[in-house]
Design a protein around this motif. Sequence first.
Motif, short mmCIF file in Angstrom:
data_model
loop_
_atom_site.label_atom_id
_atom_site.label_comp_id
_atom_site.label_asym_id
_atom_site.label_seq_id
_atom_site.Cartn_x
_atom_site.Cartn_y
_atom_site.Cartn_z
N ALA A 1 5.61 -24.95 8.37
CA ALA A 1 5.29 -25.97 6.49
C ALA A 1 4.63 -27.13 7.08
CB ALA A 1 6.15 -25.59 5.88
N THR A 2 4.92 -27.22 8.29
CA THR A 2 4.82 -28.66 8.01
C THR A 2 3.14 -28.93 9.52
OG1 THR A 2 5.50 -28.42 10.49
CG2 THR A 2 6.71 -28.49 9.21
N PRO A 3 2.62 -30.11 9.24
CA PRO A 3 0.73 -29.85 9.78
C PRO A 3 1.38 -30.38 11.77
CG PRO A 3 2.01 -32.18 8.92
CD PRO A 3 2.82 -31.06 8.53
N SER A 4 2.78 -30.71 11.67
CA SER A 4 2.81 -31.24 13.27
C SER A 4 2.54 -29.66 14.00
CB SER A 4 4.05 -31.85 13.56
OG SER A 4 4.48 -31.26 13.06
N PHE A 5 3.38 -28.59 13.32
CA PHE A 5 3.47 -27.27 14.30
C PHE A 5 2.47 -26.09 13.86
CE2 PHE A 5 4.58 -22.67 12.96
CZ PHE A 5 4.86 -22.21 14.22
N GLN A 6 1.79 -26.81 12.69
CA GLN A 6 0.09 -26.09 12.98
C GLN A 6 -1.11 -26.42 13.93
OE1 GLN A 6 -0.96 -23.02 10.54
NE2 GLN A 6 1.91 -23.08 10.03
N GLY B 1 -7.56 -16.25 20.39
CA GLY B 1 -7.84 -15.90 18.62
C GLY B 1 -8.14 -16.72 17.51
N LEU B 2 -8.02 -16.48 16.37
CA LEU B 2 -8.41 -17.68 15.20
C LEU B 2 -7.14 -17.72 14.23
CD1 LEU B 2 -11.79 -16.15 14.42
CD2 LEU B 2 -11.80 -18.49 15.42
N PRO B 3 -7.07 -19.33 14.15
CA PRO B 3 -5.68 -19.85 12.84
C PRO B 3 -5.42 -18.63 11.70
CG PRO B 3 -6.71 -21.83 13.75
CD PRO B 3 -7.62 -20.21 14.77
N GLY B 4 -4.71 -18.55 11.27
CA GLY B 4 -4.92 -17.85 9.75
C GLY B 4 -4.96 -18.75 8.79
N TRP B 5 -4.33 -17.81 6.75
CA TRP B 5 -4.45 -18.97 6.45
C TRP B 5 -3.98 -20.25 6.59
CZ3 TRP B 5 -1.05 -19.37 3.07
CH2 TRP B 5 0.22 -18.78 2.96
N GLN B 6 -2.88 -19.39 6.77
CA GLN B 6 -1.29 -21.12 6.57
C GLN B 6 -1.41 -22.74 7.55
OE1 GLN B 6 2.42 -19.61 8.30
NE2 GLN B 6 3.55 -21.31 6.80
N THR B 7 -2.84 -22.21 8.20
CA THR B 7 -3.28 -23.56 9.13
C THR B 7 -3.73 -24.63 7.75
OG1 THR B 7 -3.31 -22.92 11.28
CG2 THR B 7 -4.11 -24.21 10.94
N VAL C 1 -1.69 -25.75 5.12
CA VAL C 1 -1.17 -26.92 5.12
C VAL C 1 -2.03 -27.83 5.39
CG1 VAL C 1 0.45 -27.50 6.80
CG2 VAL C 1 0.58 -25.28 5.86
N PHE C 2 -2.87 -27.89 6.53
CA PHE C 2 -3.81 -29.12 6.74
C PHE C 2 -3.95 -29.66 4.98
CE2 PHE C 2 -4.48 -27.52 11.05
CZ PHE C 2 -3.51 -28.30 11.47
N VAL C 3 -4.58 -29.03 4.07
CA VAL C 3 -5.15 -29.54 3.50
C VAL C 3 -3.72 -29.91 2.01
CG1 VAL C 3 -6.15 -28.89 0.83
CG2 VAL C 3 -7.17 -28.18 3.66
N ALA C 4 -2.95 -29.50 2.48
CA ALA C 4 -1.95 -29.93 1.21
C ALA C 4 -1.34 -31.01 1.43
CB ALA C 4 -0.92 -28.87 1.06
N TRP C 5 -0.56 -30.80 2.63
CA TRP C 5 -0.17 -32.72 3.30
C TRP C 5 -1.24 -33.48 3.25
CZ3 TRP C 5 5.00 -32.99 4.61
CH2 TRP C 5 5.96 -31.93 4.42
N THR C 6 -3.10 -33.26 3.93
CA THR C 6 -3.50 -34.41 3.15
C THR C 6 -3.51 -35.07 1.83
OG1 THR C 6 -4.38 -33.34 5.73
CG2 THR C 6 -4.94 -34.71 4.25
#
Length: 245
Positions: free
Chosen positions: A196-201, A213-219, A222-227
């Motif tokens: 759930a951390t942006p650094s991991f994502q 591949g392509l990143p899933g919905w979680q990426t 997480v970016f939008v929520a933290w930003t």
Amino acid sequence: MVSYLLFEVRRTLRNPRFLVMTLLMPVMMNIVFVQLNKGRIGDTSPATFASNYMMNMAAFATVSACLSTAGHRLSQERGSGWFQQLTLTPLTSAQVVLGKLLSAVSVGVPAVVAVFATSALVNGVHLSPARWAMALAVVAVGSFAFSALGVVIGLLTSGETSYAASMVALMFFALLGGLWLPTEILPAWVAKLTQATPSFQIADSGRTLIAGGLPGWQTPTVFVAWTAAFAALALAAFRRAARKR
């Protein structure tokens, strides 16, 4: 607005601390770790191991650049009186905060490019131009959360404590984000927090793109929520600081 952004970027790139902390450190960590461990990677191919760790160090580089640029520098500006002068310009609070965010993200790009370049030249990472571009883009998008956090730190701490606060935030997101330690060795509940951390994502989505591949919905979630959370705090902190000038 554009002139202000260019001014901020040029001023940061001339700072020797930026060159050491955000360029040299992640590049050296990337080279040394890969070269020392490439003979002990089990079933993973050397190229895959090198590209995976490259994304960890790219994430570390941009987090460090954003926190240092938007955090410690902003606190210095408040102490020197530059911030007070900035609040008297025609720029709105939203424009100033956005300028700080964009400048922090912009100065993080050279650090990420340096990590990518040394990975290609020293660690044997070979990607198509499109894959390099996508990996750089996902790092840039993910770094907005940390540039916003840097603004919050710069507005809420003094010059004496801002550097320490930035380093604590950097270590927190580097450790919890799995940039320094493999997530496999973490307890299950910690691993869930890590995702759930942006650094991991940043690192994980970069590895996914490199692998085809392509990143899933979680990426993006997480970016939008933290930003959004950090940007809202930054805007509120800016208006509070402007009223107290």
